[in-house]
Design a protein around this motif. Structure first.
Motif, PDB file in Angstrom:
ATOM      1  N   HIS A   1      98.215  56.622  10.730  1.00  0.00           N
ATOM      2  CA  HIS A   1      98.022  57.928  10.075  1.00  0.00           C
ATOM      3  C   HIS A   1      99.344  58.684  10.025  1.00  0.00           C
ATOM      4  O   HIS A   1      99.660  59.482  10.909  1.00  0.00           O
TER       5      HIS A   1
ATOM      6  N   HIS B   1     102.216  60.760   7.204  1.00  0.00           N
ATOM      7  CA  HIS B   1     102.571  61.290   5.878  1.00  0.00           C
ATOM      8  C   HIS B   1     104.097  61.278   5.821  1.00  0.00           C
ATOM      9  O   HIS B   1     104.736  62.208   6.309  1.00  0.00           O
TER      10      HIS B   1
ATOM     11  N   LYS C   1      91.811  56.499   1.409  1.00  0.00           N
ATOM     12  CA  LYS C   1      91.718  57.774   2.110  1.00  0.00           C
ATOM     13  C   LYS C   1      91.013  58.755   1.199  1.00  0.00           C
ATOM     14  O   LYS C   1      91.416  58.913   0.039  1.00  0.00           O
TER      15      LYS C   1
ATOM     16  N   HIS D   1      91.337  62.080  12.563  1.00  0.00           N
ATOM     17  CA  HIS D   1      91.605  63.228  13.442  1.00  0.00           C
ATOM     18  C   HIS D   1      90.365  64.013  13.889  1.00  0.00           C
ATOM     19  O   HIS D   1      90.239  65.202  13.598  1.00  0.00           O
TER      20      HIS D   1
ATOM     21  N   ASP E   1      99.167  61.572  12.794  1.00  0.00           N
ATOM     22  CA  ASP E   1      99.100  62.525  11.672  1.00  0.00           C
ATOM     23  C   ASP E   1     100.462  63.187  11.472  1.00  0.00           C
ATOM     24  O   ASP E   1     100.560  64.404  11.254  1.00  0.00           O
TER      25      ASP E   1
HETATM   26 ZN   LIG Z   1      96.812  63.465   7.764  1.00  0.00          ZN
END
Ligand SMILES: [Zn+2]
Length: 447
Positions: A60, A62, A146, A243, A316
């Motif tokens: 996970h 970005h 996703k 999450h 994340d």
């Molecule tokens: Zn995320």
């Protein structure tokens, strides 16, 4: 002939902790031999006093390519990854443009090629606007999908329930799992207009800081997780809840798993290590979606980690520039912060987690969830030589950070408990003694 030997450490294998020298040849683990065995190799890593773990698979992140590279770029992010013992990342599709069809996937892969120190895979978007593109994305090589059940940074309109059910009938046929950002947008809209709970007298800083959390109440997550589990079960589709942040949502996943739904549970180090108290202390830096929660929610997540409801930890990793974070108004500030470098150093040695359980959550679970097991996620003869050599160092100061915008509320508040001495990616040392080594040789992982 071996290429590399890691000597003198304790390898964390599926069977447990095993003192062994790890012999690497042609990108794979050739053998585990008794410490001190006479094996010649051009390169050795001295792992005396260290643990040898499978490389972390952060499913996970970005990394912001393309379109958001003022927040993060792949060179910095993949260096931060290997500095934190991460050997594989799975990147989210809410970039600009979004990874919503085969062409955008190939364009993104073209931009990343030659810039990644770790291996990488991609998620394809699943949104109301690209439902016909899912088979094309699968054919082009995504490891999963996703879906954002609410708004996100790219223009990815959330599917309605009918569209989601139909899409999951398709992804079930494709054999690919969908990760779900599960928050109910309608509840958030209403709660944003009129946050529940009392705001401290005079409003002021504390009131506005806590208003963000109140605008995304636990029921928004619990409802969306329940709906996702129900629709996934009806479609026979594999999913994972991203999450998890609340006791209620963890309980929904626990129950669904018990009933045989193919759902996996992820949480992040910040939900295990921080609470809404850190939002009061740190303001916008600690703003994240879903928001940091109560101590009771945090404790319930630890319970879910312990009983297997949660089977994956992802960072994340989602940095923003300091200027974006310091825009003055918490409601306007963007959500998210850096994390890819810190999951392992923050959690290794935590008294609530055995080393074996940590490896299950950071390595084995993500490998199983996204089709990389048994090639990755374990130390065994024949597995890929993706490894992290770490030394537990309780209470050590934060190590040098490599992300473009590395600030993290977790790192500000909790000590790093381990030092990454070396990270091996595909049989080569990618990070060693505090510095990156050699060129970026990470490869694109496709099913
Ligand atoms: Zn995320």
């Amino acid at each position: 002939m071996a290429d590399l030997v890691i000597r003198g450490g304790a390898a964390v294998t599926p069977a447990g902790l095993q003192p062994a020298d790890v012999v690497i040849a042609s990108g794979t683990i050739a053998d585990l031999v008794p410490p001190g065995s006479p094996v010649g190799a051009p390169e050795t890593v001295d792992a005396t006093g260290c643990l040898i773990l499978p490389g972390v698979i952060d499913a996970h992140v970005h990394f912001r390519t393309p379109g958001l590279t003022h927040k993060e770029d792949w060179d910095h992010a993949s260096l931060a990854a290997v500095a934190g013992g991460v050997t594989t990342v799975l990147d989210m599709p809410n970039t600009l443009p979004a990874t919503a069809d085969a062409d955008s996937l190939m364009a993104k892969a073209g931009l990343v090629a030659g810039h990644s120190r770790c291996h990488y895979g991609f998620y394809g978007a699943l949104a109301a606007s690209n439902l016909t593109c899912l088979p094309g994305l699968a054919a082009a090589g995504v490891l999963g999908f996703k879906v954002f059940l609410g708004e996100t940074t790219a223009s990815l309109p959330p599917p309605d329930d009918g569209q989601l059910l139909r899409a999951w009938q398709v992804t079930a046929g494709l054999g690919l799992r969908t990760m779900v950002h599960a928050e109910n947008a309608a509840i958030i809209r209403l709660a944003t207009a009129a946050p529940e709970g009392s705001v401290p007298a005079g409003g002021g800083d504390v009131g506005s800081l806590l208003a963000h959390g109140r605008s995304r109440p636990p029921v928004a997550e619990v409802e969306a997780v329940s709906r996702a589990c129900l629709l996934a079960e009806a479609a026979g589709a594999p999913i994972a809840i991203a999450h998890l942040s609340t006791a209620g949502a963890a309980q929904v996943v626990r129950r669904a798993k018990g009933e045989g739904v193919d759902v996996r549970g992820e949480t992040c180090p910040h939900y295990l290590l921080l609470t809404e108290q850190e939002v009061v202390t740190l303001g916008a830096l600690a703003k994240v979606n879903p928001p940091l929660r109560s101590a009771a929610d945090r404790d319930a997540l630890w319970q879910a980690v312990g009983d297997g409801t949660i089977d994956q930890l992802g960072s994340d990793h989602a940095p923003h520039t300091p200027a974006e974070k310091a825009c003055g108004d918490l409601q306007q500030a963007p959500a998210g912060f850096a994390g890819v470098q810190n999951s392992l150093p923050l959690l290794l040695g935590d008294p609530r987690l055995s080393v074996r359980r940590l490896v299950e959550l950071l390595c084995e679970g993500p490998a199983r969830n996204w089709g990389l097991w048994p090639r990755k996620g374990r130390i065994a003869r024949g597995a890929d030589a993706d490894l992290a050599v770490v030394r537990p160092v309780p209470g050590r100061l934060p190590p040098r950070q490599w992300s473009l915008h590395p600030d993290s509320p977790v790192l500000r508040c909790r000590p790093a408990r381990a030092e990454v001495l070396a990270t091996v990616v595909g049989g080569r040392t990618a990070f060693r003694d505090g510095l990156p080594c050699g060129p970026a040789t990470g490869v694109w992982l496709r099913p």
